[in-house]
Design an enzyme around this catalytic site. Structure first.
Site, PDB file in Angstrom:
ATOM      1  N   ASP A  97       0.689  -1.289  -0.007  1.00  0.00           N
ATOM      2  CA  ASP A  97       0.039  -0.037   0.088  1.00  0.00           C
ATOM      3  C   ASP A  97       0.930   1.141  -0.108  1.00  0.00           C
ATOM      4  O   ASP A  97       2.012   1.251  -0.469  1.00  0.00           O
ATOM      5  CB  ASP A  97      -1.068  -0.213   1.242  1.00  0.00           C
ATOM      6  CG  ASP A  97      -2.234   0.502   1.004  1.00  0.00           C
ATOM      7  OD1 ASP A  97      -2.047   1.708   0.706  1.00  0.00           O
ATOM      8  OD2 ASP A  97      -3.266   0.028   1.001  1.00  0.00           O
TER       9      ASP A  97
ATOM     10  N   HIS B 276      -4.089   6.038   3.595  1.00  0.00           N
ATOM     11  CA  HIS B 276      -4.568   4.872   3.195  1.00  0.00           C
ATOM     12  C   HIS B 276      -4.120   3.499   3.640  1.00  0.00           C
ATOM     13  O   HIS B 276      -4.819   2.542   4.231  1.00  0.00           O
ATOM     14  CB  HIS B 276      -4.547   4.834   1.531  1.00  0.00           C
ATOM     15  CG  HIS B 276      -5.401   4.027   0.885  1.00  0.00           C
ATOM     16  ND1 HIS B 276      -4.804   2.812   0.492  1.00  0.00           N
ATOM     17  CD2 HIS B 276      -6.615   3.922   0.274  1.00  0.00           C
ATOM     18  CE1 HIS B 276      -5.846   2.047  -0.137  1.00  0.00           C
ATOM     19  NE2 HIS B 276      -6.907   2.894  -0.467  1.00  0.00           N
TER      20      HIS B 276
ATOM     21  N   SER C  84     -11.187  -0.619  -1.308  1.00  0.00           N
ATOM     22  CA  SER C  84      -9.872  -0.556  -0.319  1.00  0.00           C
ATOM     23  C   SER C  84     -10.077  -1.028   1.102  1.00  0.00           C
ATOM     24  O   SER C  84      -9.311  -1.595   1.640  1.00  0.00           O
ATOM     25  CB  SER C  84      -9.199   0.761  -0.382  1.00  0.00           C
ATOM     26  OG  SER C  84      -8.432   0.939  -1.450  1.00  0.00           O
TER      27      SER C  84
END
Length: 745
Positions: free
Chosen positions: A141, A196, A520
């Site tokens: 990620d 994220h 996600s």
């Protein structure tokens, strides 16, 4: 990065379990629990099939899609369904039904989507602590925030001896006994400045952290699916995107480092051919080493053929709702209350401010406004006169104005969002209204001399129908391998609260936990479930874990019409972690099976070498049709000219349940025109664990609707286990696939 995150694009948090069954959108139907007492001891009794047949009889509908919410098949007998009052009365009179009563909401005070899925912490959930502590999840990620409490190593033992990785996180970055590894592929350090990567890592395996919220919204305990597991962070993305080489490097290192599972919430705008798909290539190598890759399906729904994670050796995840959501009310000057969506922690204390919309805020000197008058309602930057906005609540007919509202001096913003069912975070008080409510707001403004309103703080609700597939979640059919249903499964991906990077906020606020939405967020939920299964069955192959997750899934509802509301939205259904721990039977696959599958797709030896990394020669007359891959779902794409058709599927099941057991097959109707399904043999008898039995499914039908697939569900049951596989037959014209571009989902 093109993703659902940050500013007006953060599609936002949170969750819960017991009431995935709340009130339905249809006003004439309510959710009822049908209790049927103890489970029958008859060898030929299959609870789920019985529940489906009851609903088919009482509703008169061959497909009970959207009616059956959940079946109880392990400790007692019963189901949850959406029924009209007359249907409820008829069900109550049926033989074997003890009682029928309306569902009530139980509000669990936690932020954990894991509770919604039934994987409750400290409430009877079976755990294997030593094996969980030995499990390593590799997160590919945008990095990680190592100081987060979600990654504290308090109480952890040293890393597992199998770990071969390093902590190469860069300056001022320290690993510990929880966050055991870090690698960076862009010379920026592994620290997450975007939020994220921290969010996805904590969702999969973060520690349990109490009293967590986003400025008081969604307060409770945040945790991952396997809190005792270890995390290794591989930073393959930067603010510019996720380069293919970095992704392949991440896979290469993660496999060699000794991770047990890989979660990657990254993908392209569209599916790419396997040989051009770095995730598919990396995941193939991981699969060959016994490592399952879980990949987000994409955020380009609800349009068909938008799913980007399409390789059969990848577990592809769609996003769905939970029973818990956030709403932000708008109160107009005339007392009318409109209910919108956002995550708004700002408090205007009920004070009303003037509303400004359209021509009232227009910059009359703008050539763009004169040329495109519709821009004024959308709040396009060049059309806004800041002096007319300052100190007022800006009203915008789209998302674009949200970003300029604060810089224009607005007190708050009310807008019509592109994805109205998702609450998002903004840098000032904001609320996104559904189209009908937005029209009411505009009518009020245009009919009132001095229109005013206020935006209230966000409230939490617990009565929304769920799980429902998010409209943004990418749909199939599979544009690369048409006979493989993708996505495979769905999990919570709407309004999920998890750890975040304090550096990531786009206003003056810094937070340690934030609310995001997207596939996600769904992806690490499945990764956590897969890791949970692996703690009990460490020798299970990736395909066994994938099969266990898919064949025990709940049926769900999908938004939209046509393909968008079928298995091409949710695959096998919504993940059920507890049931996945005891699937009974699994569909096994290995590297050779996948190579035979690729040969069946007429891949050349050169391309096969790109994917598998070794020389492969397909037989000149390859007998392996892609639809005969031993996959947990079955699908065939046919020509639209096939008025009458017959399709066969060959499958093999492996017994991982009771040594001596007999499974009987049942077929239940799904979508579209009716399929005639024959299963031979219709009964499978196993004498030992790990024994394999093969069967053939023959499907016949006619008049395929090009806009709606025809489907059914094949259920193998021994009275305790229900092994369900969707069967999907469809005829749809192909779209040309576009090139692969990496982005967060």
């Amino acid at each position: 990065m093109a993703k659902l995150a940050a500013s007006s694009f953060i599609l936002s948090c949170v969750v819960l379990f017991f009431s995935s069954i709340s009130a339905v959108a249809d006003e004439d139907k309510k959710v009822y629990i049908v209790y049927m007492g103890s489970l029958s001891s008859r060898a030929d009794y299959t609870p789920m099939s019985h529940h489906m047949s009851i609903l088919q009889e009482v509703t008169g509908e061959s497909s009970i899609e959207g009616r059956l919410v959940r079946s109880y098949t392990r400790s007692f007998n019963g189901f949850v369904a959406r029924l009209t009052e007359s249907e409820r009365e008829n069900v109550a009179k049926m033989e074997g039904v003890v009682s029928v009563f309306p569902n009530k909401m139980l509000q669990l005070q936690t932020t954990a989507s894991w509770d919604f899925m039934g994987l409750k912490e400290g409430k009877g959930t079976k755990r294997n602590p030593s094996m969980e502590s030995d499990t390593i999840i590799g997160v590919l990620d945008g990095g990680i925030w190592p100081e987060s409490e979600s990654f504290s190593d308090k109480g952890f033992s040293p890393p597992p001896k199998k770990w071969k990785g390093v902590c190469s996180g860069g300056k001022n970055f320290t690993c510990n006994k929880k966050l055991i590894g870090a690698r960076d592929y862009k010379s920026e350090g592994t620290r997450d400045i975007d939020g994220h990567g921290t969010h996805t890592a904590s969702t999969a395996a973060g520690n349990a952290v109490a009293d967590t919220s986003f400025f008081g919204i969604g307060n409770g305990t945040v945790r991952g699916g396997v809190p005792a597991a270890r995390i290794a962070a591989y930073k393959v993305c930067t603010s510019a995107g996720c380069p293919l080489d970095a992704i392949l490097s991440g896979f290469d290192d993660a496999i060699a480092d000794g991770v047990d599972l890989i979660t990657i919430s990254i993908g392209g705008q569209a599916a790419a051919n396997f040989e051009k798909d770095s995730i598919a290539i990396g995941a193939f190598h991981a699969m060959a080493k016994g490592i399952l890759t879980v990949n987000a399906a994409g955020n380009n729904g609800p349009k068909a053929r938008t799913v980007s994670a399409v390789a059969p050796w990848i577990l592809s995840v769609a996003a769905s709702t939970t029973n818990r959501g956030f709403v932000t009310k708008v109160v107009l000057g005339n007392g009318t209350t409109l209910v919108g969506k956002s995550v708004n922690a700002f408090d205007l204390k009920g004070k009303k401010y003037p509303l400004v919309y359209g021509k009232s805020a227009q910059n009359s000197s703008s050539s763009d406004c004169q040329k495109y008058p519709e821009y004024t309602g959308l709040c396009v930057y060049s059309c806004i006169n800041k002096t007319r906005v300052e100190g007022k609540i800006l009203v915008c007919g789209g998302d674009g104005g949200v970003r300029l509202a604060k810089s224009a001096g607005a007190i708050a913003v009310i807008f019509k969002p592109a994805i109205p069912e998702v609450a998002t975070i903004h840098s000032l008080p904001a609320s996104g209204l559904q189209a009908k409510d937005f029209e009411s707001l505009v009518s009020y403004i245009e009919s009132t001399d001095s229109p005013q309103a206020t935006v209230l703080k966000t409230e939490t609700i617990f009565n929304q129908t769920s799980p429902v597939i998010a409209s943004f979640s990418s749909r199939g059919p599979n544009p690369i391998a048409p006979d493989i249903v993708k996505p495979d499964i769905t999990a919570p991906g709407v309004e999920i609260l998890a750890a975040y990077s304090p550096d990531a906020e786009h206003d003056t606020r810094q937070v340690k936990y934030s609310v995001l939405s997207g596939t996600s967020m769904a992806c690490p939920h499945i990764a956590g479930v897969a890791a949970y299964i692996k703690t009990f069955y460490p020798k299970w192959s990736p395909s066994m874990i994938q099969s266990a997750i898919m064949t025990t899934a709940w049926l769900v509802n999908a938004t939209g019409t046509g393909i968008a509301s079928t298995e091409f939205a949710y695959g096998a259904g919504h993940v059920n972690p507890i049931a996945a721990l005891n699937p009974g039977l699994v569909y096994e696959l290995d590297k050779a099976d996948h190579i035979a599958f690729l040969c069946g797709m007429n891949y050349t030896s050169d391309i096969l070498k790109i994917i598998s990394g070794e020389s492969v020669t397909c037989s000149q007359k390859n007998e392996t049709l892609p639809r005969n891959l031993n996959y947990p779902s079955m699908s065939a794409k046919l020509s639209g000219s096939d008025k009458n058709y017959t399709v066969t599927f060959n499958r093999t099941l492996t017994n991982v349940g009771t040594p001596s057991s007999t499974y009987k097959s049942t077929v239940v109707a799904g979508h579209g025109s009716k399929l005639t399904v024959e299963v031979m043999p219709s009964v499978l008898t196993f004498k030992t664990v790990n024994e394999k039995q093969s069967f053939r499914v023959t499907v016949t039908g006619s008049d395929l609707d090009p806009e709606l697939p025809s489907s059914a569900n094949l259920i193998w049951s021994d009275g305790t286990h229900n092994v369900r596989s969707p069967i999907v037959i469809y005829a749809v014209t192909d779209d040309s696939s576009s090139s692969h571009h990496c982005h967060h989902k």
